[in-house]
Design a protein around this motif. Structure first.
Motif, short mmCIF file in Angstrom:
data_model
loop_
_atom_site.label_atom_id
_atom_site.label_comp_id
_atom_site.label_asym_id
_atom_site.label_seq_id
_atom_site.Cartn_x
_atom_site.Cartn_y
_atom_site.Cartn_z
N THR A 86 0.84 -1.20 0.00
CA THR A 86 0.00 0.00 0.00
C THR A 86 0.87 1.25 0.00
O THR A 86 1.81 1.36 0.79
N SER A 87 0.55 2.18 -0.88
CA SER A 87 1.34 3.40 -1.03
C SER A 87 1.24 4.31 0.18
O SER A 87 0.16 4.42 0.80
N ASN A 88 2.35 4.96 0.54
CA ASN A 88 2.34 5.97 1.60
C ASN A 88 1.91 7.33 1.08
O ASN A 88 1.47 8.18 1.85
N THR A 89 2.05 7.55 -0.23
CA THR A 89 1.84 8.88 -0.80
C THR A 89 0.58 8.99 -1.65
O THR A 89 0.08 10.09 -1.86
N LYS A 90 0.06 7.87 -2.15
CA LYS A 90 -1.15 7.89 -2.99
C LYS A 90 -2.27 7.19 -2.24
O LYS A 90 -2.28 5.96 -2.12
N GLY A 120 -5.24 5.22 -0.99
CA GLY A 120 -6.08 4.18 -1.55
C GLY A 120 -5.45 3.38 -2.67
O GLY A 120 -6.10 2.50 -3.25
N VAL A 121 -4.18 3.64 -2.99
CA VAL A 121 -3.51 2.94 -4.10
C VAL A 121 -2.62 1.82 -3.53
O VAL A 121 -1.81 2.06 -2.63
N SER A 122 -2.78 0.63 -4.06
CA SER A 122 -1.93 -0.49 -3.67
C SER A 122 -1.74 -1.40 -4.87
O SER A 122 -2.53 -1.37 -5.82
N VAL A 123 -0.70 -2.21 -4.84
CA VAL A 123 -0.43 -3.16 -5.92
C VAL A 123 -0.12 -4.52 -5.32
O VAL A 123 0.42 -4.61 -4.21
N ASP A 124 -0.50 -5.56 -6.03
CA ASP A 124 -0.19 -6.93 -5.61
C ASP A 124 0.97 -7.43 -6.44
O ASP A 124 0.87 -7.51 -7.67
N LEU A 125 2.07 -7.75 -5.78
CA LEU A 125 3.29 -8.17 -6.45
C LEU A 125 3.40 -9.68 -6.59
O LEU A 125 4.45 -10.20 -6.94
N VAL A 126 2.31 -10.40 -6.32
CA VAL A 126 2.38 -11.85 -6.28
C VAL A 126 2.70 -12.45 -7.65
O VAL A 126 3.36 -13.50 -7.75
N ASN A 127 2.25 -11.81 -8.75
CA ASN A 127 2.51 -12.35 -10.09
C ASN A 127 3.98 -12.30 -10.47
O ASN A 127 4.42 -13.03 -11.36
N GLY A 128 4.74 -11.43 -9.82
CA GLY A 128 6.16 -11.34 -10.11
C GLY A 128 7.02 -12.16 -9.18
O GLY A 128 8.25 -12.00 -9.16
N PHE A 129 6.39 -13.06 -8.41
CA PHE A 129 7.10 -13.85 -7.40
C PHE A 129 8.35 -14.52 -7.96
O PHE A 129 8.31 -15.19 -9.00
N PHE A 130 9.47 -14.33 -7.28
CA PHE A 130 10.73 -14.99 -7.62
C PHE A 130 11.16 -15.92 -6.49
O PHE A 130 11.36 -17.11 -6.68
N ASN A 131 11.29 -15.39 -5.26
CA ASN A 131 11.50 -16.23 -4.08
C ASN A 131 11.15 -15.45 -2.82
O ASN A 131 11.02 -14.22 -2.83
N LEU A 132 10.99 -16.19 -1.73
CA LEU A 132 10.64 -15.60 -0.44
C LEU A 132 11.37 -16.39 0.65
O LEU A 132 11.39 -17.62 0.62
N THR A 133 11.94 -15.67 1.59
CA THR A 133 12.58 -16.30 2.75
C THR A 133 12.05 -15.65 4.01
O THR A 133 12.05 -14.42 4.15
N TYR A 134 11.60 -16.48 4.92
CA TYR A 134 10.97 -16.03 6.17
C TYR A 134 11.86 -16.46 7.34
O TYR A 134 12.28 -17.61 7.41
N PHE A 135 12.13 -15.55 8.28
CA PHE A 135 13.07 -15.82 9.39
C PHE A 135 12.41 -15.63 10.76
O PHE A 135 11.70 -14.63 10.98
N GLU A 136 12.69 -16.56 11.67
CA GLU A 136 12.38 -16.41 13.09
C GLU A 136 13.59 -16.89 13.89
O GLU A 136 14.33 -17.76 13.43
N SER A 137 13.77 -16.33 15.08
CA SER A 137 14.89 -16.76 15.93
C SER A 137 14.61 -16.37 17.37
O SER A 137 14.05 -15.30 17.63
N ILE A 138 15.02 -17.22 18.31
CA ILE A 138 14.89 -16.85 19.73
C ILE A 138 15.94 -15.80 20.09
O ILE A 138 15.86 -15.20 21.17
N LEU A 139 16.91 -15.56 19.21
CA LEU A 139 17.94 -14.53 19.43
C LEU A 139 17.62 -13.25 18.68
O LEU A 139 18.47 -12.37 18.57
N GLN A 140 16.40 -13.14 18.18
CA GLN A 140 15.98 -12.02 17.35
C GLN A 140 14.67 -11.48 17.90
O GLN A 140 13.74 -12.24 18.16
N ASP A 141 14.57 -10.17 18.08
CA ASP A 141 13.38 -9.58 18.70
C ASP A 141 12.12 -9.80 17.89
O ASP A 141 11.05 -10.05 18.44
N THR A 142 12.20 -9.67 16.56
CA THR A 142 11.02 -9.76 15.71
C THR A 142 11.31 -10.63 14.49
O THR A 142 12.45 -11.00 14.22
N ILE A 143 10.25 -10.93 13.74
CA ILE A 143 10.40 -11.72 12.52
C ILE A 143 10.86 -10.84 11.37
O ILE A 143 10.67 -9.62 11.38
#
Length: 447
Positions: free
Chosen positions: A21-25, A27-50
């Motif tokens: 969702t745009s910060n400057t426009k 009500g304007v947002s775009v879905d980037l799912v069609n351009g998917f290349f890869n995704l990496t998700y991280f969690e750790s007990i040594l890390q405050d947030t994901i």
């Protein structure tokens, strides 16, 4: 516990929604799912947030009508702090939903153009939790009275601090510790408090201490070291040379990759006081020094530790030091906190003016050892994508013992058994989906 996972679980997996969702426009947002290349998700007990890394290809067709034919990076534009709704799942149907309705949206922290040509581009977005960014704008300058678990709850949920709307999972602590944060950032204060925590149900004061504060998909967690090691295993993993779909009875999944690392470097562990330390505390009222010399192995023998394996590492008796008034490798000097943070009217505070605020010898030294001896044995395993797992979960991992007779299938009882997930990474691409786990425990031998 998860059900058996077959080879199909490691096949390609895709994001279902990646809406920025745009910060400057408005009500304007775009879905980037069609351009998917890869995704990496991280969690750790040594890390405050994901943290999430999302890479996509953008050729100017995504949201072209709203962006004037430009790509999302320049047309929206994406510059940082934009809100992102993200949904993705593994091949077993476990979905991670960071959508608008989940009240769990992520935010763009960093934008890295990897390929930037006139007709095509490849961009990587680093996504973080709201609390990760808000932490830089908040300072805690009010005194806090009560238990450490109450302080953590307050910092995470109160509107003037992090104001988190996510679920909070807190293991209650004992004893009251009154704190003056001195205008520090929320996560800094909470991590400092973690060192002083003693669990009401999982630890014994004077024998064990220490907590971890971390975020998973399920919310924020404040858990003791012993509490993590006392869990029932969520998954049982086997690593062997047989077919991935030919699982021995009692196991849920076969590891695709496996490596172990003995982190028990004797010199380094002694240098940081993992097994035995000495603390000198000075009382400014009586001018007396008190010497404490706790030893981790002694606490295990007293059944005061929850351990992942059978026994903590034990030093060769040739190295016992009887020439310097005790056996220790690190000495620390602490000033006793006395009478400085009492509550009540003037008379009440005066009556408690010589009361010890924080039991350094019974808590701080024990947490110091507990943190350092937790990371003794480490395994790294890669399994087919399983997005039901969380950092801090308990896992059982077994592998065959190395023997000259290759027909034997005996398990390695030295390295096998219960471990805790310290770091977790889910990886999705057009070719495959995997989950990589870094696992640790404080001891050796299978219980």
């Amino acid at each position: 516990m998860a059900k058996s996972v077959s080879t199909k679980a490691s096949r390609s997996a895709f994001a279902k929604e990646v809406t920025v969702t745009s910060n400057t426009k408005e009500g304007v947002s775009v879905d980037l799912v069609n351009g998917f290349f890869n995704l990496t998700y991280f969690e750790s007990i040594l890390q405050d947030t994901i943290h999430v890394s999302y890479t996509y290809s953008d050729i100017g067709t995504v949201g072209a009508s709203a962006l004037g034919g430009k790509n999302a990076l320049d047309g929206l534009p994406i510059r940082g702090s934009e809100k992102v709704s993200l949904k993705f799942s593994d091949n077993n149907g476990n979905e991670l939903d960071f959508g608008e309705e989940s009240n769990n949206s992520l935010y763009v922290n960093d934008v890295t153009p990897l390929l930037d040509e006139t007709t095509k581009s490849l961009t990587q977005l680093h996504l973080v939790s709201k609390e990760y960014i808000l932490n830089e704008k908040v300072r805690i300058n009010s005194r806090m009275d009560g238990k450490i678990s109450q302080h953590i709850q307050k910092i995470l949920t109160e509107e003037k601090y992090l104001n988190s709307q996510k679920p909070i999972h807190i293991e209650q602590t004992i004893g009251e510790i009154n704190e003056s944060p001195k205008n520090k950032k929320p996560f800094y204060v909470m991590n400092e408090l973690s060192k002083k925590g003693v669990s009401r149900t999982m630890q014994q004061e004077g024998k064990s201490a220490g907590y971890f504060l971390f975020e998973t998909y399920d919310g924020f967690n404040f858990k003791s070291i012993d509490g993590l090691l006392d869990q029932e295993p969520k998954l049982k993993i086997i690593y062997n040379e047989s077919s991935i779909d030919n699982l021995p009875q009692g196991y849920d999944v076969k590891a695709l990759a496996y490596s172990r690392n003995n982190l028990n470097n004797v010199q380094k562990k002694l240098a940081i006081g993992a097994y035995t330390t000495r603390v000198l505390t000075f009382n400014p009222f009586t001018f007396e020094f008190t010497i404490g010399n706790p030893q981790a192995f002694m606490f295990q023998e007293e059944d005061a530790y929850k351990t992942g394996g059978e026994t903590l590492p034990k030093m060769n008796e040739e190295f016992n030091n009887e020439t310097s008034n005790g056996d220790f490798s690190v000495t620390s000097l602490q000033l006793e906190g006395i009478g400085g943070m009492q509550i009540g009217d003037t008379q009440t505070q005066l009556s408690k003016s010589k009361k010890v605020d924080f039991k350094t010898q019974q808590i701080l030294n024990q947490s110091f050892m507990r943190y350092n001896n937790l990371f003794v044995a480490q395994l790294s395993v890669t399994i087919p994508g399983d997005f039901s797992l969380r950092a801090g979960d308990a896992i059982v991992v077994d592998a065959p013992v190395v023997e000259f007779n290759t027909k034997n299938d005996d398990l390695n009882d030295e390295s096998g058994g219960l471990y805790i997930i310290t770091d977790l990474a889910h990886y999705l691409s057009n070719d495959a989906s995997f989950t990589k786990l870094n696992l640790v425990r404080d001891s050796f031998g299978k219980k």
